[in-house]
Write an enzyme that holds these catalytic residues in place. Sequence first.
Site, PDB file in Angstrom:
ATOM      1  N   HIS A 200       7.881  48.892  43.214  1.00  0.00           N
ATOM      2  CA  HIS A 200       9.138  49.167  42.527  1.00  0.00           C
ATOM      3  C   HIS A 200       9.711  47.853  42.011  1.00  0.00           C
ATOM      4  O   HIS A 200       9.868  46.894  42.751  1.00  0.00           O
ATOM      5  CB  HIS A 200      10.136  49.831  43.468  1.00  0.00           C
TER       6      HIS A 200
ATOM      7  N   CYS B 125      11.207  56.437  43.036  1.00  0.00           N
ATOM      8  CA  CYS B 125      10.224  55.370  42.812  1.00  0.00           C
ATOM      9  C   CYS B 125       9.992  54.470  44.024  1.00  0.00           C
ATOM     10  O   CYS B 125       8.863  54.331  44.504  1.00  0.00           O
ATOM     11  CB  CYS B 125      10.648  54.510  41.627  1.00  0.00           C
TER      12      CYS B 125
END
Length: 524
Positions: free
Chosen positions: A163, A107
Amino acid sequence: MATATMGRGVAWCVREPLRVGGGAVTRITGLLAGTVLLAGTVLLMSAALLADAASARPPDVIFIAIDDQNDWVGHLGGHPAASTPHLDALAARGTTFLNAHCQAPLCNPSRTSLLLSLRPGTTGIYGLRPSYRQLERYSDRVSLPRHFSAHGYRTLGVGKIFHGGNGQPGVEFDEPGPAIGMGPRPPEKLIPPTPMGNHPAMDWGMFPHADDEKGDHRMTTWAIDALTARSDDRPMFLAVGYLLPHVPCHATAPWFEPFPDDDSILPAILRDDRSDTPRFSWYLHWDLPEPRRAWVEEVGQWRNLVRSYLACTRFVDAQIGRLLAALEAAGRLDDTIVVVWGDHGWHLGEKGITGKNSLWDDGTRVPLVFAGPGIAAGGRVTSPAELLDIYPSLVELCGLPPRADLEGVSLVPQLRRADAPRERPAITSHNAGNHAIRTEHHRYIRYADSSEELYDHRTDPHEWHNLAASPAAQTTLADLRRWLPAADAPPAPGSSDRILVYDAAADTAEWEDRITIRRDTPIP
Protein backbone atom coordinates in the site's frame (compact mmCIF):
# COMPACT_ATOMS: atom_id res chain seq x y z
CA MET A 1 46.29 -54.87 0.35
CA ALA A 2 42.96 -53.53 1.60
CA THR A 3 39.39 -54.60 1.12
CA ALA A 4 36.57 -52.04 0.96
CA THR A 5 32.99 -52.96 1.67
CA MET A 6 29.64 -51.50 0.70
CA GLY A 7 26.17 -52.40 1.80
CA ARG A 8 25.93 -55.64 3.78
CA GLY A 9 29.69 -56.31 3.93
CA VAL A 10 29.95 -57.01 0.17
CA ALA A 11 33.51 -56.64 -1.09
CA TRP A 12 33.56 -53.64 -3.45
CA CYS A 13 37.20 -53.92 -4.64
CA VAL A 14 40.64 -55.20 -3.78
CA ARG A 15 43.48 -52.79 -4.29
CA GLU A 16 47.20 -53.61 -4.65
CA PRO A 17 49.96 -51.24 -5.61
CA LEU A 18 51.14 -51.24 -9.20
CA ARG A 19 54.57 -49.78 -9.81
CA VAL A 20 54.99 -47.69 -12.93
CA GLY A 21 58.45 -46.24 -13.18
CA GLY A 22 59.23 -44.41 -9.98
CA GLY A 23 55.62 -43.88 -8.97
CA ALA A 24 52.70 -45.95 -7.90
CA VAL A 25 49.12 -46.27 -9.09
CA THR A 26 46.29 -48.42 -7.87
CA ARG A 27 45.26 -51.45 -9.87
CA ILE A 28 41.77 -52.87 -9.32
CA THR A 29 41.80 -56.62 -9.13
CA GLY A 30 39.49 -59.36 -8.00
CA LEU A 31 36.27 -60.84 -9.12
CA LEU A 32 34.33 -57.58 -8.69
CA ALA A 33 36.52 -55.40 -10.85
CA GLY A 34 33.86 -55.24 -13.54
CA THR A 35 31.31 -54.19 -10.97
CA VAL A 36 33.63 -51.45 -9.83
CA LEU A 37 33.99 -50.11 -13.35
CA LEU A 38 30.22 -50.12 -13.71
CA ALA A 39 29.81 -48.43 -10.37
CA GLY A 40 32.36 -45.84 -11.36
CA THR A 41 30.43 -45.14 -14.53
CA VAL A 42 27.22 -44.78 -12.53
CA LEU A 43 28.94 -42.43 -10.11
CA LEU A 44 30.22 -40.30 -12.96
CA MET A 45 26.75 -40.18 -14.52
CA SER A 46 25.19 -39.31 -11.16
CA ALA A 47 27.72 -36.55 -10.65
CA ALA A 48 26.85 -35.16 -14.07
CA LEU A 49 23.15 -35.24 -13.25
CA LEU A 50 23.78 -33.52 -9.94
CA ALA A 51 25.83 -30.87 -11.71
CA ASP A 52 23.00 -30.31 -14.17
CA ALA A 53 20.50 -30.08 -11.32
CA ALA A 54 22.75 -27.65 -9.48
CA SER A 55 23.04 -25.47 -12.56
CA ALA A 56 19.29 -25.55 -13.31
CA ARG A 57 17.81 -22.19 -12.43
CA PRO A 58 14.51 -22.03 -10.52
CA PRO A 59 11.61 -20.48 -12.43
CA ASP A 60 11.30 -16.73 -12.72
CA VAL A 61 8.21 -15.15 -11.18
CA ILE A 62 6.11 -12.30 -12.56
CA PHE A 63 3.83 -11.10 -9.79
CA ILE A 64 1.02 -8.85 -11.07
CA ALA A 65 -1.38 -6.90 -8.85
CA ILE A 66 -4.42 -4.98 -10.08
CA ASP A 67 -5.83 -2.29 -7.78
CA ASP A 68 -9.57 -2.44 -7.01
CA GLN A 69 -10.11 -5.19 -9.60
CA ASN A 70 -13.33 -7.09 -8.92
CA ASP A 71 -14.65 -10.09 -10.87
CA TRP A 72 -15.50 -8.03 -13.97
CA VAL A 73 -13.04 -10.16 -15.90
CA GLY A 74 -14.08 -12.13 -18.99
CA HIS A 75 -13.52 -15.68 -17.76
CA LEU A 76 -14.88 -14.90 -14.27
CA GLY A 77 -18.26 -13.85 -15.64
CA GLY A 78 -18.70 -10.92 -13.24
CA HIS A 79 -20.04 -8.71 -16.04
CA PRO A 80 -21.21 -10.02 -19.42
CA ALA A 81 -19.49 -7.21 -21.35
CA ALA A 82 -16.11 -7.41 -19.59
CA SER A 83 -13.28 -7.47 -22.15
CA THR A 84 -10.03 -9.00 -20.88
CA PRO A 85 -8.61 -11.19 -23.67
CA HIS A 86 -5.07 -11.33 -22.26
CA LEU A 87 -6.15 -12.37 -18.77
CA ASP A 88 -8.49 -14.93 -20.33
CA ALA A 89 -5.66 -16.34 -22.46
CA LEU A 90 -3.41 -16.54 -19.39
CA ALA A 91 -6.16 -18.40 -17.52
CA ALA A 92 -6.48 -20.85 -20.42
CA ARG A 93 -2.73 -21.43 -20.38
CA GLY A 94 -2.73 -21.96 -16.61
CA THR A 95 -5.16 -22.32 -13.73
CA THR A 96 -7.74 -19.79 -12.58
CA PHE A 97 -9.48 -19.67 -9.21
CA LEU A 98 -13.12 -18.86 -9.82
CA ASN A 99 -13.85 -18.48 -6.11
CA ALA A 100 -10.88 -16.46 -4.83
CA HIS A 101 -11.35 -13.83 -2.12
CA CYS A 102 -9.34 -11.15 -0.35
CA GLN A 103 -8.73 -11.15 3.40
CA ALA A 104 -9.86 -7.53 3.72
CA PRO A 105 -11.94 -5.32 1.41
CA LEU A 106 -9.46 -2.45 1.56
CA CYS A 107 -6.01 -1.89 0.03
CA ASN A 108 -3.63 -1.71 2.99
CA PRO A 109 -4.97 -4.61 5.09
CA SER A 110 -5.49 -6.78 2.02
CA ARG A 111 -1.96 -6.28 0.68
CA THR A 112 -0.45 -6.63 4.15
CA SER A 113 -2.26 -9.94 4.59
CA LEU A 114 -1.13 -11.25 1.20
CA LEU A 115 2.51 -10.16 1.48
CA LEU A 116 2.92 -11.48 5.04
CA SER A 117 0.44 -14.37 4.78
CA LEU A 118 -1.19 -13.22 8.01
CA ARG A 119 -4.85 -12.42 8.62
CA PRO A 120 -6.00 -8.92 9.57
CA GLY A 121 -7.26 -10.34 12.86
CA THR A 122 -3.68 -11.39 13.61
CA THR A 123 -1.94 -8.13 12.67
CA GLY A 124 -4.67 -5.69 13.74
CA ILE A 125 -4.19 -3.82 10.46
CA TYR A 126 -7.67 -2.89 9.25
CA GLY A 127 -7.34 0.66 7.90
CA LEU A 128 -5.24 2.56 5.38
CA ARG A 129 -2.71 3.19 8.16
CA PRO A 130 -0.32 2.11 9.61
CA SER A 131 2.16 0.28 7.43
CA TYR A 132 3.12 -2.98 9.09
CA ARG A 133 6.77 -1.87 9.05
CA GLN A 134 5.77 0.85 11.52
CA LEU A 135 4.75 -1.79 14.05
CA GLU A 136 7.62 -3.04 16.19
CA ARG A 137 6.50 -6.66 16.09
CA TYR A 138 6.52 -6.67 12.26
CA SER A 139 9.44 -4.33 11.55
CA ASP A 140 11.66 -7.28 10.62
CA ARG A 141 8.97 -9.61 9.32
CA VAL A 142 10.01 -11.44 6.15
CA SER A 143 7.63 -10.41 3.39
CA LEU A 144 7.07 -12.48 0.26
CA PRO A 145 9.63 -10.64 -1.91
CA ARG A 146 12.18 -10.60 0.93
CA HIS A 147 11.89 -14.37 1.26
CA PHE A 148 12.67 -14.72 -2.43
CA SER A 149 15.58 -12.30 -2.16
CA ALA A 150 17.00 -14.24 0.79
CA HIS A 151 17.07 -17.39 -1.32
CA GLY A 152 18.89 -16.23 -4.41
CA TYR A 153 16.28 -14.30 -6.38
CA ARG A 154 16.84 -10.87 -7.84
CA THR A 155 13.71 -9.01 -6.78
CA LEU A 156 12.30 -5.99 -8.59
CA GLY A 157 9.09 -4.08 -7.97
CA VAL A 158 7.27 -1.25 -9.69
CA GLY A 159 3.86 0.32 -9.12
CA LYS A 160 1.52 -0.46 -6.25
CA ILE A 161 2.48 -3.73 -4.59
CA PHE A 162 2.54 -2.63 -0.98
CA HIS A 163 0.00 0.00 0.00
CA GLY A 164 1.47 3.30 -1.08
CA GLY A 165 3.85 1.84 -3.66
CA ASN A 166 6.52 -0.80 -4.02
CA GLY A 167 7.63 -0.69 -0.39
CA GLN A 168 10.37 1.14 1.42
CA PRO A 169 13.36 1.68 -0.91
CA GLY A 170 15.84 -1.15 -0.59
CA VAL A 171 13.74 -2.96 2.02
CA GLU A 172 11.14 -5.05 0.22
CA PHE A 173 12.81 -5.25 -3.21
CA ASP A 174 16.45 -5.41 -4.25
CA GLU A 175 15.64 -3.02 -7.08
CA PRO A 176 12.56 -0.84 -6.54
CA GLY A 177 11.30 0.87 -9.65
CA PRO A 178 10.53 4.57 -9.96
CA ALA A 179 7.50 6.12 -8.30
CA ILE A 180 4.80 6.28 -10.97
CA GLY A 181 1.44 7.95 -10.49
CA MET A 182 -1.85 7.57 -12.32
CA GLY A 183 -0.85 9.84 -15.17
CA PRO A 184 -2.75 12.60 -16.98
CA ARG A 185 -5.92 14.02 -15.44
CA PRO A 186 -8.38 16.49 -16.89
CA PRO A 187 -7.96 20.15 -15.84
CA GLU A 188 -11.17 19.84 -13.81
CA LYS A 189 -13.14 16.86 -12.53
CA LEU A 190 -15.45 15.33 -15.13
CA ILE A 191 -18.26 14.56 -12.67
CA PRO A 192 -20.19 16.81 -10.27
CA PRO A 193 -18.98 17.31 -6.69
CA THR A 194 -19.60 14.10 -4.76
CA PRO A 195 -21.14 13.92 -1.29
CA MET A 196 -19.05 13.16 1.80
CA GLY A 197 -16.13 15.43 0.99
CA ASN A 198 -15.89 15.57 -2.82
CA HIS A 199 -12.60 13.68 -2.74
CA PRO A 200 -10.36 14.53 -5.75
CA ALA A 201 -9.97 10.83 -6.61
CA MET A 202 -13.72 10.49 -7.06
CA ASP A 203 -13.77 11.06 -10.80
CA TRP A 204 -14.24 9.02 -13.95
CA GLY A 205 -14.94 9.34 -17.62
CA MET A 206 -13.43 9.87 -21.05
CA PHE A 207 -11.07 12.67 -22.02
CA PRO A 208 -8.31 13.00 -24.65
CA HIS A 209 -4.81 12.18 -23.43
CA ALA A 210 -1.87 10.01 -24.47
CA ASP A 211 -2.16 6.37 -23.43
CA ASP A 212 1.61 5.99 -23.19
CA GLU A 213 1.67 8.74 -20.53
CA LYS A 214 -0.60 6.77 -18.23
CA GLY A 215 1.10 5.34 -15.16
CA ASP A 216 0.15 1.74 -15.94
CA HIS A 217 1.63 2.01 -19.43
CA ARG A 218 4.85 3.52 -18.08
CA MET A 219 5.33 0.86 -15.41
CA THR A 220 4.77 -1.85 -18.03
CA THR A 221 7.52 -0.31 -20.13
CA TRP A 222 9.83 -0.28 -17.09
CA ALA A 223 9.06 -3.95 -16.41
CA ILE A 224 9.66 -4.91 -20.06
CA ASP A 225 13.02 -3.14 -19.95
CA ALA A 226 13.89 -5.07 -16.78
CA LEU A 227 13.03 -8.33 -18.52
CA THR A 228 15.15 -7.61 -21.56
CA ALA A 229 18.17 -6.15 -19.76
CA ARG A 230 18.98 -8.86 -17.22
CA SER A 231 22.23 -8.15 -15.42
CA ASP A 232 23.00 -11.68 -14.17
CA ASP A 233 21.81 -15.28 -14.19
CA ARG A 234 19.93 -15.17 -10.91
CA PRO A 235 16.25 -16.07 -11.13
CA MET A 236 14.03 -12.99 -11.21
CA PHE A 237 11.02 -12.04 -9.08
CA LEU A 238 9.40 -9.12 -10.89
CA ALA A 239 6.39 -7.45 -9.26
CA VAL A 240 4.17 -5.05 -11.21
CA GLY A 241 1.33 -3.26 -9.41
CA TYR A 242 -1.24 -1.69 -11.72
CA LEU A 243 -3.18 1.34 -10.45
CA LEU A 244 -6.31 1.15 -12.57
CA PRO A 245 -9.25 0.54 -12.35
CA HIS A 246 -8.88 2.37 -9.01
CA VAL A 247 -10.48 5.80 -9.18
CA PRO A 248 -9.98 8.20 -10.85
CA CYS A 249 -11.11 5.97 -13.74
CA HIS A 250 -10.03 7.93 -16.79
CA ALA A 251 -9.55 6.45 -20.25
CA THR A 252 -9.44 7.57 -23.86
CA ALA A 253 -12.24 6.95 -26.33
CA PRO A 254 -10.96 3.70 -27.93
CA TRP A 255 -11.11 1.88 -24.58
CA PHE A 256 -14.79 2.76 -24.21
CA GLU A 257 -15.81 1.53 -27.67
CA PRO A 258 -16.81 -2.07 -26.80
CA PHE A 259 -19.24 -0.90 -24.11
CA PRO A 260 -22.68 0.43 -25.14
CA ASP A 261 -23.62 3.89 -23.97
CA ASP A 262 -27.03 2.83 -22.69
CA ASP A 263 -28.48 1.26 -19.57
CA SER A 264 -27.92 -2.28 -20.83
CA ILE A 265 -24.38 -1.91 -19.47
CA LEU A 266 -25.56 -1.53 -15.85
CA PRO A 267 -25.11 -4.43 -13.44
CA ALA A 268 -28.10 -6.41 -12.22
CA ILE A 269 -29.50 -5.08 -8.94
CA LEU A 270 -32.47 -5.59 -6.63
CA ARG A 271 -33.96 -2.25 -5.66
CA ASP A 272 -34.73 -3.14 -2.04
CA ASP A 273 -31.66 -5.32 -1.64
CA ARG A 274 -30.75 -3.89 1.79
CA SER A 275 -34.18 -4.53 3.30
CA ASP A 276 -33.08 -7.90 4.70
CA THR A 277 -29.50 -7.02 5.60
CA PRO A 278 -28.66 -5.99 9.18
CA ARG A 279 -28.40 -2.31 9.99
CA PHE A 280 -24.82 -3.00 11.06
CA SER A 281 -23.90 -3.74 7.45
CA TRP A 282 -24.07 0.02 6.82
CA TYR A 283 -21.57 0.68 9.61
CA LEU A 284 -18.75 -0.84 7.52
CA HIS A 285 -19.00 1.92 4.90
CA TRP A 286 -20.62 4.65 6.96
CA ASP A 287 -18.95 7.85 5.72
CA LEU A 288 -16.74 7.35 2.68
CA PRO A 289 -15.67 9.30 -0.42
CA GLU A 290 -17.23 6.62 -2.65
CA PRO A 291 -20.80 7.79 -3.38
CA ARG A 292 -23.96 5.75 -2.90
CA ARG A 293 -25.78 4.39 -5.92
CA ALA A 294 -28.62 6.83 -5.24
CA TRP A 295 -26.29 9.74 -5.95
CA VAL A 296 -24.79 8.36 -9.19
CA GLU A 297 -28.32 7.69 -10.43
CA GLU A 298 -29.56 11.11 -9.41
CA VAL A 299 -26.81 12.96 -11.30
CA GLY A 300 -26.79 10.60 -14.29
CA GLN A 301 -23.33 9.17 -13.59
CA TRP A 302 -24.05 5.48 -13.00
CA ARG A 303 -23.67 4.42 -16.63
CA ASN A 304 -20.55 6.58 -17.03
CA LEU A 305 -19.00 4.99 -13.93
CA VAL A 306 -19.68 1.45 -15.16
CA ARG A 307 -18.31 2.15 -18.64
CA SER A 308 -15.25 3.89 -17.18
CA TYR A 309 -14.50 0.95 -14.89
CA LEU A 310 -14.84 -1.54 -17.74
CA ALA A 311 -12.70 0.65 -20.02
CA CYS A 312 -9.93 0.97 -17.43
CA THR A 313 -10.03 -2.77 -16.78
CA ARG A 314 -9.62 -3.33 -20.52
CA PHE A 315 -6.68 -0.91 -20.57
CA VAL A 316 -4.90 -2.76 -17.76
CA ASP A 317 -5.54 -6.07 -19.53
CA ALA A 318 -3.76 -4.65 -22.58
CA GLN A 319 -0.74 -3.72 -20.44
CA ILE A 320 -0.60 -7.27 -19.09
CA GLY A 321 -0.69 -8.41 -22.71
CA ARG A 322 2.30 -6.20 -23.52
CA LEU A 323 4.25 -7.64 -20.59
CA LEU A 324 3.47 -11.25 -21.46
CA ALA A 325 4.35 -10.64 -25.12
CA ALA A 326 7.76 -9.33 -24.02
CA LEU A 327 8.22 -12.38 -21.83
CA GLU A 328 7.50 -14.65 -24.79
CA ALA A 329 9.82 -12.67 -27.06
CA ALA A 330 12.59 -13.10 -24.47
CA GLY A 331 12.13 -16.86 -24.67
CA ARG A 332 11.18 -17.13 -20.98
CA LEU A 333 7.44 -17.82 -21.19
CA ASP A 334 7.75 -21.54 -20.41
CA ASP A 335 10.25 -20.94 -17.58
CA THR A 336 8.29 -18.26 -15.73
CA ILE A 337 5.48 -18.50 -13.20
CA VAL A 338 2.98 -15.70 -13.74
CA VAL A 339 0.47 -14.91 -11.01
CA VAL A 340 -2.19 -12.21 -11.33
CA TRP A 341 -4.36 -11.03 -8.44
CA GLY A 342 -6.68 -8.20 -7.48
CA ASP A 343 -6.48 -6.79 -3.95
CA HIS A 344 -10.25 -6.69 -3.32
CA GLY A 345 -13.58 -6.30 -5.06
CA TRP A 346 -15.52 -3.16 -5.92
CA HIS A 347 -19.23 -2.32 -6.02
CA LEU A 348 -20.69 -0.43 -8.96
CA GLY A 349 -24.23 0.01 -7.66
CA GLU A 350 -24.85 -3.44 -6.18
CA LYS A 351 -26.16 -3.35 -2.60
CA GLY A 352 -26.84 0.38 -3.03
CA ILE A 353 -23.18 1.45 -2.94
CA THR A 354 -20.11 2.07 -5.05
CA GLY A 355 -16.59 1.26 -3.89
CA LYS A 356 -15.28 -1.31 -1.44
CA ASN A 357 -15.58 -1.92 2.32
CA SER A 358 -18.17 -4.68 2.26
CA LEU A 359 -18.24 -8.38 3.13
CA TRP A 360 -20.36 -9.48 0.15
CA ASP A 361 -19.01 -11.20 -2.95
CA ASP A 362 -18.93 -7.86 -4.81
CA GLY A 363 -16.48 -6.58 -2.19
CA THR A 364 -14.31 -9.68 -1.75
CA ARG A 365 -14.17 -11.72 -4.97
CA VAL A 366 -11.03 -11.13 -7.04
CA PRO A 367 -9.17 -12.58 -10.02
CA LEU A 368 -6.45 -15.09 -9.15
CA VAL A 369 -4.59 -16.77 -12.02
CA PHE A 370 -1.39 -18.85 -12.05
CA ALA A 371 0.41 -20.04 -15.18
CA GLY A 372 3.82 -21.56 -15.84
CA PRO A 373 5.91 -24.61 -14.99
CA GLY A 374 4.28 -27.06 -12.60
CA ILE A 375 0.80 -25.59 -13.18
CA ALA A 376 -1.95 -27.40 -15.05
CA ALA A 377 -3.28 -25.75 -18.21
CA GLY A 378 -6.99 -25.01 -18.44
CA GLY A 379 -7.60 -25.50 -14.72
CA ARG A 380 -10.76 -23.91 -13.31
CA VAL A 381 -10.91 -24.19 -9.53
CA THR A 382 -14.30 -23.71 -7.87
CA SER A 383 -13.21 -24.44 -4.30
CA PRO A 384 -12.46 -21.28 -2.29
CA ALA A 385 -9.02 -19.71 -2.29
CA GLU A 386 -7.54 -16.85 -0.27
CA LEU A 387 -5.01 -14.23 -1.28
CA LEU A 388 -2.80 -15.08 1.71
CA ASP A 389 -2.36 -18.51 0.07
CA ILE A 390 -0.23 -16.94 -2.68
CA TYR A 391 2.89 -16.68 -0.48
CA PRO A 392 3.15 -20.39 0.45
CA SER A 393 2.08 -21.42 -3.05
CA LEU A 394 4.90 -19.53 -4.77
CA VAL A 395 7.40 -20.76 -2.19
CA GLU A 396 6.45 -24.35 -2.96
CA LEU A 397 6.31 -23.88 -6.73
CA CYS A 398 9.80 -22.37 -6.77
CA GLY A 399 11.33 -24.92 -4.42
CA LEU A 400 12.23 -22.39 -1.72
CA PRO A 401 12.48 -23.39 1.96
CA PRO A 402 8.98 -23.28 3.46
CA ARG A 403 8.13 -20.97 6.34
CA ALA A 404 6.34 -22.12 9.48
CA ASP A 405 4.97 -18.66 10.31
CA LEU A 406 2.46 -18.30 7.44
CA GLU A 407 -1.30 -18.54 7.92
CA GLY A 408 -2.03 -19.27 4.27
CA VAL A 409 -1.97 -22.76 2.83
CA SER A 410 -0.42 -23.76 -0.47
CA LEU A 411 -2.69 -23.94 -3.50
CA VAL A 412 -0.31 -26.30 -5.30
CA PRO A 413 -2.71 -29.28 -5.01
CA GLN A 414 -5.33 -27.28 -6.93
CA LEU A 415 -2.70 -25.95 -9.35
CA ARG A 416 -1.84 -29.55 -10.20
CA ARG A 417 -5.47 -30.73 -10.30
CA ALA A 418 -8.37 -28.30 -10.24
CA ASP A 419 -10.71 -30.65 -8.38
CA ALA A 420 -8.23 -31.45 -5.58
CA PRO A 421 -10.16 -31.27 -2.29
CA ARG A 422 -9.87 -28.29 0.03
CA GLU A 423 -11.85 -28.07 3.24
CA ARG A 424 -10.88 -24.57 4.35
CA PRO A 425 -13.15 -21.71 3.25
CA ALA A 426 -12.10 -18.18 2.32
CA ILE A 427 -12.32 -15.75 5.25
CA THR A 428 -12.56 -11.98 4.86
CA SER A 429 -12.50 -9.50 7.77
CA HIS A 430 -13.22 -5.79 7.93
CA ASN A 431 -12.36 -4.34 11.32
CA ALA A 432 -12.54 -6.45 14.45
CA GLY A 433 -15.65 -8.58 14.83
CA ASN A 434 -16.82 -8.43 11.21
CA HIS A 435 -16.11 -11.55 9.17
CA ALA A 436 -17.32 -13.36 6.07
CA ILE A 437 -16.94 -17.09 5.46
CA ARG A 438 -17.09 -18.17 1.80
CA THR A 439 -17.34 -21.83 0.88
CA GLU A 440 -18.00 -23.30 -2.54
CA HIS A 441 -21.75 -22.79 -2.19
CA HIS A 442 -22.41 -20.37 0.69
CA ARG A 443 -21.50 -16.96 2.05
CA TYR A 444 -21.92 -16.37 5.77
CA ILE A 445 -21.41 -12.94 7.36
CA ARG A 446 -21.27 -12.18 11.06
CA TYR A 447 -21.02 -8.58 12.24
CA ALA A 448 -19.57 -7.29 15.50
CA ASP A 449 -23.05 -6.92 17.00
CA SER A 450 -23.72 -10.66 16.26
CA SER A 451 -26.16 -9.96 13.41
CA GLU A 452 -25.81 -12.37 10.50
CA GLU A 453 -26.35 -12.98 6.80
CA LEU A 454 -26.39 -16.22 4.82
CA TYR A 455 -26.59 -16.69 1.05
CA ASP A 456 -26.79 -19.84 -1.05
CA HIS A 457 -24.94 -19.21 -4.32
CA ARG A 458 -26.50 -22.20 -6.02
CA THR A 459 -29.86 -20.41 -6.07
CA ASP A 460 -28.88 -16.80 -5.31
CA PRO A 461 -25.62 -15.82 -7.07
CA HIS A 462 -26.30 -12.08 -6.53
CA GLU A 463 -26.76 -12.50 -2.76
CA TRP A 464 -30.18 -10.88 -2.81
CA HIS A 465 -31.94 -13.10 -0.24
CA ASN A 466 -30.61 -13.35 3.30
CA LEU A 467 -31.42 -16.81 4.69
CA ALA A 468 -30.00 -16.32 8.19
CA ALA A 469 -33.43 -16.23 9.83
CA SER A 470 -34.70 -19.32 8.03
CA PRO A 471 -35.22 -22.37 10.28
CA ALA A 472 -34.02 -24.58 7.42
CA ALA A 473 -30.65 -22.77 7.41
CA GLN A 474 -29.69 -23.32 11.04
CA THR A 475 -27.58 -26.43 10.45
CA THR A 476 -25.63 -24.65 7.71
CA LEU A 477 -25.15 -21.61 9.95
CA ALA A 478 -23.80 -23.76 12.78
CA ASP A 479 -21.31 -25.41 10.43
CA LEU A 480 -20.10 -22.07 9.04
CA ARG A 481 -19.78 -20.37 12.43
CA ARG A 482 -17.01 -22.77 13.41
CA TRP A 483 -14.75 -21.12 10.82
CA LEU A 484 -14.93 -17.67 12.40
CA PRO A 485 -11.31 -16.66 13.09
CA ALA A 486 -10.09 -17.14 16.64
CA ALA A 487 -7.69 -14.21 16.36
CA ASP A 488 -9.65 -10.95 16.33
CA ALA A 489 -7.16 -8.30 17.40
CA PRO A 490 -8.14 -4.70 18.09
CA PRO A 491 -6.80 -2.06 15.69
CA ALA A 492 -3.02 -1.82 15.74
CA PRO A 493 -1.39 1.31 17.20
CA GLY A 494 -1.62 4.21 14.78
CA SER A 495 -4.65 2.81 12.94
CA SER A 496 -6.70 5.33 10.98
CA ASP A 497 -8.88 5.75 7.90
CA ARG A 498 -11.95 3.47 7.69
CA ILE A 499 -11.54 2.15 11.21
CA LEU A 500 -14.72 1.01 12.97
CA VAL A 501 -14.73 0.06 16.67
CA TYR A 502 -17.85 -1.44 18.25
CA ASP A 503 -18.66 -1.10 21.97
CA ALA A 504 -20.97 -4.00 22.80
CA ALA A 505 -21.81 -2.70 26.27
CA ALA A 506 -23.03 0.65 24.92
CA ASP A 507 -24.21 -0.83 21.59
CA THR A 508 -22.50 2.02 19.77
CA ALA A 509 -19.76 2.17 17.16
CA GLU A 510 -17.04 4.74 16.58
CA TRP A 511 -16.32 5.55 12.95
CA GLU A 512 -12.78 6.86 12.39
CA ASP A 513 -12.76 8.38 15.90
CA ARG A 514 -15.01 11.17 14.63
CA ILE A 515 -18.57 9.83 14.41
CA THR A 516 -20.49 7.92 17.06
CA ILE A 517 -23.07 5.62 15.47
CA ARG A 518 -26.10 4.72 17.55
CA ARG A 519 -29.08 2.54 16.70
CA ASP A 520 -31.15 5.61 15.85
CA THR A 521 -28.46 7.49 13.91
CA PRO A 522 -29.78 8.10 10.37
CA ILE A 523 -27.92 6.12 7.73
CA PRO A 524 -26.09 8.61 5.48
